[in-house]
Design a protein around this motif. Structure first.
Motif, short mmCIF file in Angstrom:
data_model
loop_
_atom_site.label_atom_id
_atom_site.label_comp_id
_atom_site.label_asym_id
_atom_site.label_seq_id
_atom_site.Cartn_x
_atom_site.Cartn_y
_atom_site.Cartn_z
N SER A 1 0.80 -1.23 0.00
CA SER A 1 0.00 0.00 0.00
C SER A 1 0.84 1.28 0.00
O SER A 1 0.28 2.37 -0.12
N ARG B 1 0.24 3.85 -2.73
CA ARG B 1 -1.13 4.38 -2.65
C ARG B 1 -1.24 5.40 -1.53
O ARG B 1 -1.89 6.44 -1.68
N ARG C 1 0.21 8.47 -2.56
CA ARG C 1 -0.52 9.02 -3.71
C ARG C 1 0.44 9.31 -4.88
O ARG C 1 0.33 10.36 -5.53
N SER D 1 1.88 7.31 -8.30
CA SER D 1 1.77 6.15 -9.19
C SER D 1 3.03 6.03 -10.03
O SER D 1 3.68 7.04 -10.34
N ARG E 1 3.05 -0.54 -13.16
CA ARG E 1 2.14 -0.49 -12.01
C ARG E 1 2.91 -0.61 -10.70
O ARG E 1 4.11 -0.91 -10.69
N SER E 2 2.21 -0.38 -9.60
CA SER E 2 2.79 -0.63 -8.28
C SER E 2 2.36 -2.02 -7.83
O SER E 2 1.88 -2.82 -8.63
N THR F 1 0.27 -5.07 -5.96
CA THR F 1 -1.08 -5.43 -5.56
C THR F 1 -1.04 -5.94 -4.12
O THR F 1 0.01 -6.35 -3.63
#
Length: 196
Positions: A18, A21, A24, A26, A31-32, A34
């Motif tokens: 997380s 996220r 904030r 990206s 992608r980061s 999951t």
């Protein structure tokens, strides 16, 4: 880290999925992590800094999906993302407080097995945490929650001295990142007097 058979000495962090996220931020490419990748058997992804992507892969978007082998584990990691140019994240300094970035060039998920999460595996050493306050929440209220948590942990794990642990809510990200240079910034007039 081993790339194309050549060892490279680099600095990285294990982080909860997380983290990006919460910050904030990206990735600029890919992608980061999951949430599943924070579980045992969830895969072995790696997110690269923009600088590492440039120096190791020449900024080639085809770096996504490439395999990098980390020397201390020997495990292969798959490149899933590249952070934006200029992204920096602070680290824990020698005193346990946040300090400016020391050149972290990659991030991999922090994965803990159920055995590692068990009370019998607990030690007095913890992790560096970062969070975001809910709207309307205060640092004072958060500190009260942390104090209560430390007290409960002291009762739950009497073998550890929790009074030595720094569970402080007093650092904002700005405070943490500028602590070492705040006096210089104030003397140069580059920081508002209220932050000095």
């Amino acid at each position: 880290m081993v790339i194309d058979g050549l060892p490279q000495e680099l600095r990285g962090l294990r982080v909860t999925p997380s983290l990006f996220r919460v910050l904030r931020v990206s990735p600029a490419l890919g992608r980061s992590f999951t949430d599943r990748e924070g579980d045992p058997g969830g895969g072995s992804p790696i997110v690269l800094s923009h600088g590492l992507w440039q120096s190791m892969f020449g900024g080639d978007p085809a770096a996504l999906g490439r395999t990098i082998r980390l020397g201390w584990t020997g495990e292969p990691y798959t490149v899933v993302g590249v952070m934006p140019a200029g992204f920096r994240f602070f680290d824990a300094g020698p005193d346990g407080h946040a300090s400016g970035t020391r050149g972290n060039q990659f991030w991999i998920p922090l994965v803990l097995t159920p055995e590692q999460k068990a009370d019998s595996a607990r030690t007095r050493y913890g992790f560096f945490h970062v969070g975001r306050l809910k709207p309307g929440a205060t640092l004072a209220a958060l500190q009260a929650e942390l104090d209560a948590l430390r007290e409960r942990n002291g009762e739950r794990f009497p073998q550890f001295r929790y009074d030595e642990l720094g569970m402080l809510a007093g650092d904002t990200a700005q405070d943490a990142l500028t602590r070492g240079v705040r006096r210089t910034l104030c003397c140069s007039g580059r920081a508002p007097p209220s932050s000095c």
